[in-house]
Write a protein that holds these residues in place. Structure first.
Motif, PDB file in Angstrom:
ATOM      1  N   ILE A 162      40.606 -27.740   5.807  1.00  0.00           N
ATOM      2  CA  ILE A 162      40.518 -29.178   6.086  1.00  0.00           C
ATOM      3  C   ILE A 162      41.031 -29.499   7.491  1.00  0.00           C
ATOM      4  O   ILE A 162      40.352 -30.147   8.290  1.00  0.00           O
ATOM      5  N   LEU A 163      42.233 -29.040   7.778  1.00  0.00           N
ATOM      6  CA  LEU A 163      42.896 -29.447   9.024  1.00  0.00           C
ATOM      7  C   LEU A 163      42.220 -28.872  10.265  1.00  0.00           C
ATOM      8  O   LEU A 163      42.318 -29.452  11.352  1.00  0.00           O
ATOM      9  N   ASN A 164      41.536 -27.733  10.115  1.00  0.00           N
ATOM     10  CA  ASN A 164      40.900 -27.090  11.271  1.00  0.00           C
ATOM     11  C   ASN A 164      39.393 -27.307  11.329  1.00  0.00           C
ATOM     12  O   ASN A 164      38.721 -26.753  12.197  1.00  0.00           O
ATOM     13  N   HIS A 165      38.871 -28.111  10.405  1.00  0.00           N
ATOM     14  CA  HIS A 165      37.418 -28.303  10.355  1.00  0.00           C
ATOM     15  C   HIS A 165      36.983 -29.243  11.481  1.00  0.00           C
ATOM     16  O   HIS A 165      37.418 -30.394  11.554  1.00  0.00           O
ATOM     17  N   ALA A 166      36.116 -28.745  12.340  1.00  0.00           N
ATOM     18  CA  ALA A 166      35.715 -29.515  13.531  1.00  0.00           C
ATOM     19  C   ALA A 166      34.940 -30.777  13.176  1.00  0.00           C
ATOM     20  O   ALA A 166      34.954 -31.753  13.935  1.00  0.00           O
ATOM     21  N   ASN A 167      34.278 -30.774  12.015  1.00  0.00           N
ATOM     22  CA  ASN A 167      33.398 -31.894  11.684  1.00  0.00           C
ATOM     23  C   ASN A 167      33.933 -32.815  10.591  1.00  0.00           C
ATOM     24  O   ASN A 167      33.179 -33.611  10.031  1.00  0.00           O
ATOM     25  N   LEU A 168      35.213 -32.703  10.300  1.00  0.00           N
ATOM     26  CA  LEU A 168      35.845 -33.665   9.397  1.00  0.00           C
ATOM     27  C   LEU A 168      36.501 -34.763  10.221  1.00  0.00           C
ATOM     28  O   LEU A 168      37.015 -34.503  11.310  1.00  0.00           O
ATOM     29  N   SER A 169      36.509 -35.960   9.682  1.00  0.00           N
ATOM     30  CA  SER A 169      37.057 -37.084  10.443  1.00  0.00           C
ATOM     31  C   SER A 169      38.557 -36.894  10.676  1.00  0.00           C
ATOM     32  O   SER A 169      39.275 -36.371   9.820  1.00  0.00           O
ATOM     33  N   GLU A 170      39.002 -37.324  11.838  1.00  0.00           N
ATOM     34  CA  GLU A 170      40.427 -37.230  12.164  1.00  0.00           C
ATOM     35  C   GLU A 170      41.257 -38.098  11.222  1.00  0.00           C
ATOM     36  O   GLU A 170      42.404 -37.772  10.915  1.00  0.00           O
ATOM     37  N   LYS A 171      40.673 -39.181  10.751  1.00  0.00           N
ATOM     38  CA  LYS A 171      41.382 -40.058   9.813  1.00  0.00           C
ATOM     39  C   LYS A 171      41.700 -39.315   8.520  1.00  0.00           C
ATOM     40  O   LYS A 171      42.814 -39.407   7.985  1.00  0.00           O
ATOM     41  N   TYR A 172      40.721 -38.562   8.021  1.00  0.00           N
ATOM     42  CA  TYR A 172      40.937 -37.807   6.781  1.00  0.00           C
ATOM     43  C   TYR A 172      41.950 -36.686   7.008  1.00  0.00           C
ATOM     44  O   TYR A 172      42.848 -36.462   6.188  1.00  0.00           O
ATOM     45  N   LYS A 173      41.831 -35.986   8.128  1.00  0.00           N
ATOM     46  CA  LYS A 173      42.788 -34.917   8.439  1.00  0.00           C
ATOM     47  C   LYS A 173      44.203 -35.471   8.545  1.00  0.00           C
ATOM     48  O   LYS A 173      45.166 -34.858   8.066  1.00  0.00           O
ATOM     49  N   SER A 174      44.323 -36.629   9.175  1.00  0.00           N
ATOM     50  CA  SER A 174      45.636 -37.252   9.332  1.00  0.00           C
ATOM     51  C   SER A 174      46.239 -37.595   7.975  1.00  0.00           C
ATOM     52  O   SER A 174      47.439 -37.408   7.742  1.00  0.00           O
TER      53      SER A 174
END
Length: 201
Positions: A162-174
């Motif tokens: 999740i945290l390193n996925h380039a195409n996931l939204s930064e909001k979700y990673k945060s």
């Protein structure tokens, strides 16, 4: 003299299918995750694909109609699509170990629910709706259940995914970074568990 290759039989997880409703396409991952939770062998759990789950990929919930009965049932809702910033893929196409870790986390929630009375579950629901600190506590408890049941490496892989996925939204990673145990936290928990097991042996 010809040597024959030793074939290792695949683990048999069929005993964990009891009282479970599982979509065939993710059955292997679900049963593997369930195998880490023998306490849930007879618990009624429905794994349900949903078109969309608000702010989540998976979500463990009690079936409220069963809360007052002697035998609770639970749903683990799973978003049918893994939504990226500009596209989406079917959830079953994410790596198998990541799926095991994700489901293992949700099963950690069910372990937590199983320990609570109806009144405690009502307070839990209110806390989850209205308190960010309560959500953090609940999500970290689910991670801890998963780690304590031997799913540490899967949970770490899922967090890194999740945290390193380039195409996931930064909001979700945060959100994941803020509310859940970090990979380093999980590795430390696993280390402490292994130390405790060594001392006990």
């Amino acid at each position: 003299m010809l040597q024959t290759e030793k074939v290792t039989a695949a683990p048999d997880y069929s005993t964990y299918r009891s009282n479970k409703t599982i979509p065939k396409i993710i059955e292997n991952e679900v049963l593997k995750a369930l195998s880490f939770y023998p306490e849930l062998r007879d618990t009624c759990i429905h794994f349900v694909f949903k078109r969309r789950i608000r702010k989540s990929v998976m979500q463990a919930q009690p079936k409220f109609s069963t809360m007052l009965s002697g035998k609770r049932e639970y749903n683990i809702n799973i978003s049918a699509m893994f939504r990226l910033t500009t596209s989406a893929i079917p959830i079953h196409q994410i790596p198998s170990d990541i799926m095991v870790g994700w489901i293992g986390h949700e099963l950690g929630h069910i372990m937590d629910y199983e320990s609570k009375s109806v009144a405690q579950m009502a307070r839990f629901g209110l806390g989850y709706l209205f308190s960010a600190s309560f959500i953090k506590q609940a999500e970290r408890a689910a991670d801890t259940y998963a780690v304590n049941h031997g799913l540490g490496r899967y949970i770490v892989q899922t967090k890194h995914f999740i945290l390193n996925h380039a195409n996931l939204s930064e909001k979700y990673k945060s959100k994941i970074a803020r509310l859940y145990l970090s990979p380093n936290d999980i590795i430390e928990q696993v280390r402490k568990l292994e130390e405790a097991e060594l001392k006990a042996s």
